[in-house]
Design an enzyme around this catalytic site. Structure first.
Site, PDB file in Angstrom:
ATOM      1  N   LYS A 174      39.528  24.028  25.668  1.00 54.73           N
ATOM      2  CA  LYS A 174      39.367  24.929  24.521  1.00 54.73           C
ATOM      3  C   LYS A 174      40.600  24.906  23.626  1.00 54.73           C
ATOM      4  O   LYS A 174      40.491  24.772  22.406  1.00 54.73           O
ATOM      5  CB  LYS A 174      39.115  26.372  24.996  1.00 54.73           C
ATOM      6  N   CYS A 184      31.732  23.652  39.469  1.00 54.83           N
ATOM      7  CA  CYS A 184      30.343  23.587  39.005  1.00 54.83           C
ATOM      8  C   CYS A 184      29.558  24.732  39.645  1.00 54.83           C
ATOM      9  O   CYS A 184      30.056  25.441  40.524  1.00 54.83           O
ATOM     10  CB  CYS A 184      29.715  22.238  39.343  1.00 54.83           C
ATOM     11  N   MET A 189      38.070  27.787  32.352  1.00 56.43           N
ATOM     12  CA  MET A 189      39.452  27.307  32.321  1.00 56.43           C
ATOM     13  C   MET A 189      39.472  25.790  32.483  1.00 56.43           C
ATOM     14  O   MET A 189      38.624  25.220  33.165  1.00 56.43           O
ATOM     15  CB  MET A 189      40.270  27.962  33.440  1.00 56.43           C
ATOM     16  N   PHE A 190      40.419  25.162  31.851  1.00 56.39           N
ATOM     17  CA  PHE A 190      40.659  23.708  31.897  1.00 56.39           C
ATOM     18  C   PHE A 190      39.577  22.896  31.171  1.00 56.39           C
ATOM     19  O   PHE A 190      39.507  21.683  31.346  1.00 56.39           O
ATOM     20  CB  PHE A 190      40.766  23.185  33.345  1.00 56.39           C
ATOM     21  N   GLN A 219      39.400  36.294  24.662  1.00 56.47           N
ATOM     22  CA  GLN A 219      38.805  37.207  25.659  1.00 56.47           C
ATOM     23  C   GLN A 219      39.687  38.419  25.932  1.00 56.47           C
ATOM     24  O   GLN A 219      39.200  39.435  26.411  1.00 56.47           O
ATOM     25  CB  GLN A 219      38.513  36.451  26.975  1.00 56.47           C
ATOM     26  N   GLY A 251      34.082  28.278  27.096  1.00 53.30           N
ATOM     27  CA  GLY A 251      33.962  27.463  28.303  1.00 53.30           C
ATOM     28  C   GLY A 251      34.917  27.977  29.355  1.00 53.30           C
ATOM     29  O   GLY A 251      35.671  28.923  29.101  1.00 53.30           O
ATOM     30  N   ASP A 257      43.503  32.069  19.807  1.00 52.39           N
ATOM     31  CA  ASP A 257      43.303  31.571  21.171  1.00 52.39           C
ATOM     32  C   ASP A 257      43.337  32.741  22.151  1.00 52.39           C
ATOM     33  O   ASP A 257      43.887  33.798  21.865  1.00 52.39           O
ATOM     34  CB  ASP A 257      44.376  30.540  21.536  1.00 52.39           C
ATOM     35  N   GLU A 258      42.744  32.545  23.314  1.00 52.20           N
ATOM     36  CA  GLU A 258      42.667  33.578  24.363  1.00 52.20           C
ATOM     37  C   GLU A 258      41.991  34.839  23.825  1.00 52.20           C
ATOM     38  O   GLU A 258      42.403  35.973  24.124  1.00 52.20           O
ATOM     39  CB  GLU A 258      44.069  33.897  24.919  1.00 52.20           C
TER      40      GLU A 258
END
Ligand code: ADP
Ligand code: MG
Ligand code: ZN
Length: 179
Positions: A18, A173, A14-15, A87, A12, A84-85
């Site tokens: 996750k 969005c 940021m914020f 990516q 998803g 985590d992280e």
């Protein structure tokens, strides 16, 4: 052969929660008395080297590294591995996750599925193909309050990796995201 191994991916913008969700799953694993080891990429030094910390200040002890081989080395005798992280890692994270799952371990990987240009970030798209379970979270659009699945960069930096917080990014969005 152990057949209990699984790969879960939490993705998803940021914020979107996750890290919060990753911590929630790992804490429950600890309550179940499983052995747990948590890793994050050392590029993310936003709060601390030794903890993963969510935006709502939940935290859990972790090991910062950048070489996925170290994840293999440090995961002997561990039941559940959190990353985590994700990516920021290279594609070798896919082999590592598959190998650990083959050994019967549960791997929970969290990361940004898209970068600020809304294209797949690092190994994430590939990793989603290999996942047994996928959770895609949304944030709240900071312009209109709808569900947000984009990470809007607020600075003019062009590099794909620019570590930062709400001073550099906001969740948007589809309608409010500016490419
Ligand atoms: P991620 O790891 O996906 O960046 P975190 O788990 O660190 O997210 O943080 C999630 C928390 O961030 C939420 O519970 C909320 O308190 C806070 N937050 C700040 N901005 C937003 C936003 N735009 N949408 C949703 N949550 C937000
Ligand atoms: Mg996070
Ligand atoms: Zn919006």
């Amino acid at each position: 052969m152990n057949t209990n191994g699984i790969i879960e991916v939490i993705c998803g913008p940021m914020f979107s929660g996750k890290t919060e969700e990753l911590i929630r799953r790992l804490v429950r694993a600890q309550i179940a008395k499983k052995t747990v080891h948590i890793f994050k990429h050392s590029t993310d030094n936003r709060y601390s080297e030794d903890y993963i910390v969510s935006h709502n200040k939940n935290r859990i002890k972790c090991h910062s590294l950048n070489d996925t081989n170290q994840i293999m080395d440090l995961s002997d005798n561990i039941d559940i591995i959190g990353i985590d992280e994700a990516q920021f890692f290279d594609d070798s994270i896919i082999d590592v996750s598959n190998n650990l799952a083959k050994e019967g371990k549960r791997i929970i990987v969290a990361g940004l599925d898209r970068d600020y240009k809304a294209i797949p970030f690092g190994p994430m798209a590939n990793l989603l193909t290999h996942a047994d379970y996928i959770t895609k979270l949304n944030a709240i659009c900071m312009v209109c309050g709808n569900q947000a699945s984009f990470s809007q960069r607020l600075t003019k930096d062009k590099a794909q990796i620019l570590v930062g917080e709400s001073e550099k990014y906001e969740a948007r969005c589809r309608n409010c995201y500016e490419s």
